[in-house]
Design an enzyme around this catalytic site. Structure first.
Site, mmCIF file in Angstrom:
data_model
loop_
_atom_site.group_PDB
_atom_site.id
_atom_site.type_symbol
_atom_site.label_atom_id
_atom_site.label_comp_id
_atom_site.label_asym_id
_atom_site.label_seq_id
_atom_site.Cartn_x
_atom_site.Cartn_y
_atom_site.Cartn_z
ATOM 1 N N TYR A 153 0.381 9.491 -9.095
ATOM 2 C CA TYR A 153 0.781 10.893 -8.977
ATOM 3 C C TYR A 153 2.143 11.152 -9.618
ATOM 4 O O TYR A 153 2.763 12.198 -9.383
ATOM 5 C CB TYR A 153 0.834 11.297 -7.496
ATOM 6 C CG TYR A 153 -0.500 11.236 -6.784
ATOM 7 C CD1 TYR A 153 -1.324 12.355 -6.709
ATOM 8 C CD2 TYR A 153 -0.944 10.058 -6.186
ATOM 9 C CE1 TYR A 153 -2.557 12.314 -6.057
ATOM 10 C CE2 TYR A 153 -2.164 9.996 -5.528
ATOM 11 C CZ TYR A 153 -2.964 11.121 -5.464
ATOM 12 O OH TYR A 153 -4.184 11.069 -4.814
ATOM 13 N N HIS A 161 9.918 4.872 -3.852
ATOM 14 C CA HIS A 161 9.507 4.327 -2.563
ATOM 15 C C HIS A 161 9.222 2.824 -2.665
ATOM 16 O O HIS A 161 9.630 2.044 -1.804
ATOM 17 C CB HIS A 161 8.268 5.067 -2.091
ATOM 18 C CG HIS A 161 7.268 5.282 -3.199
ATOM 19 N ND1 HIS A 161 7.525 6.146 -4.258
ATOM 20 C CD2 HIS A 161 6.068 4.713 -3.469
ATOM 21 C CE1 HIS A 161 6.502 6.117 -5.102
ATOM 22 N NE2 HIS A 161 5.614 5.252 -4.648
ATOM 23 N N ASP A 180 0.872 -1.168 0.000
ATOM 24 C CA ASP A 180 0.000 0.000 0.000
ATOM 25 C C ASP A 180 0.906 1.213 0.000
ATOM 26 O O ASP A 180 1.946 1.234 0.669
ATOM 27 C CB ASP A 180 -0.933 0.015 1.208
ATOM 28 C CG ASP A 180 -2.106 0.970 0.985
ATOM 29 O OD1 ASP A 180 -2.608 1.035 -0.155
ATOM 30 O OD2 ASP A 180 -2.536 1.653 1.930
ATOM 31 N N THR A 181 0.520 2.197 -0.789
ATOM 32 C CA THR A 181 1.355 3.381 -0.986
ATOM 33 C C THR A 181 0.551 4.634 -0.719
ATOM 34 O O THR A 181 -0.627 4.721 -1.086
ATOM 35 C CB THR A 181 1.907 3.405 -2.424
ATOM 36 O OG1 THR A 181 2.805 2.309 -2.602
ATOM 37 C CG2 THR A 181 2.653 4.701 -2.709
#
Length: 202
Positions: free
Chosen positions: A152, A178, A69-70
């Protein structure tokens, strides 16, 4: 070891496979005839959401599963959208819907500092869960840059490169992102586990 990704997001599947490389066998829900795998992401943290996705699929297949999950955390917005990044502009927004909402909310903000964070959850064949985090600092650009239309990416700029993720090659993004940082930790964990198993079998 078979590892199944607990996601139906084609962009995420592509990225994860690229980062983990050919030496780690990755399967998708489609390989098990599960189409449109979706889990309600109602956790209050990335860790909770990642676990829920991995555990839901593990309970169905009983094989090792991997989920992430980000979240994008923007300082001027009290760290929003955070865990709601995927559905920031509504229940089923497009990537652009989410970007447009964020840019609109930041139009009068001078401080555009932000960070991306990913939490990966791995559940092994015994049902034990492990977690790996990755974080990259940056800022939100004032408009979209680049042609990589994933999340994004077109508005998140890595300062040291002066580029958004949307402007980077896949190789560049996989060095800085990330998700890559979290998955590199997972890769080291897997190699360590496999090494220990080999030693134990000798």
């Amino acid at each position: 070891m078979k590892i199944v990704l607990a996601t139906s997001n084609k962009d995420k599947v592509r990225e994860i496979k690229e980062i983990l490389g050919e030496n780690i066998k990755i399967y998708t829900t489609k390989d098990y005839n599960i189409n449109n795998f979706e889990v309600e992401e109602d956790g209050e943290t990335l860790k909770e959401n990642a676990y829920k996705k991995a555990k839901t699929l593990y309970d169905i297949l009983k094989v090792p599963t991997l989920a992430d999950d980000t979240g994008l955390f923007v300082k001027s917005l009290d760290l929003r959208p955070g865990v709601y990044s995927h559905r920031y502009a509504g229940d089923n927004p497009t990537y652009k819907d989410n970007r447009d909402k964020l840019l609109d909310e930041l139009k009068n903000c001078e401080n555009r500092d932000a960070y991306f964070k990913t939490t990966v959850c791995f559940i092994d064949d015994k049902g034990k869960d492990y977690y790996f985090d990755g974080q990259i600092n940056g800022e939100i650009s004032k408009k979209e840059y680049g042609d990589k239309d994933f999340g994004y990416d077109q508005i998140f700029k890595v300062k040291e490169l002066d580029k958004t993720f949307g402007q980077m090659t896949d190789e560049e993004k996989n060095l800085y992102s990330h998700r890559s940082l979290a998955l590199e930790k997972f890769k080291k964990f897997l190699l360590k586990e496999e090494f220990n198993e080999d030693i134990g079998n000798k």
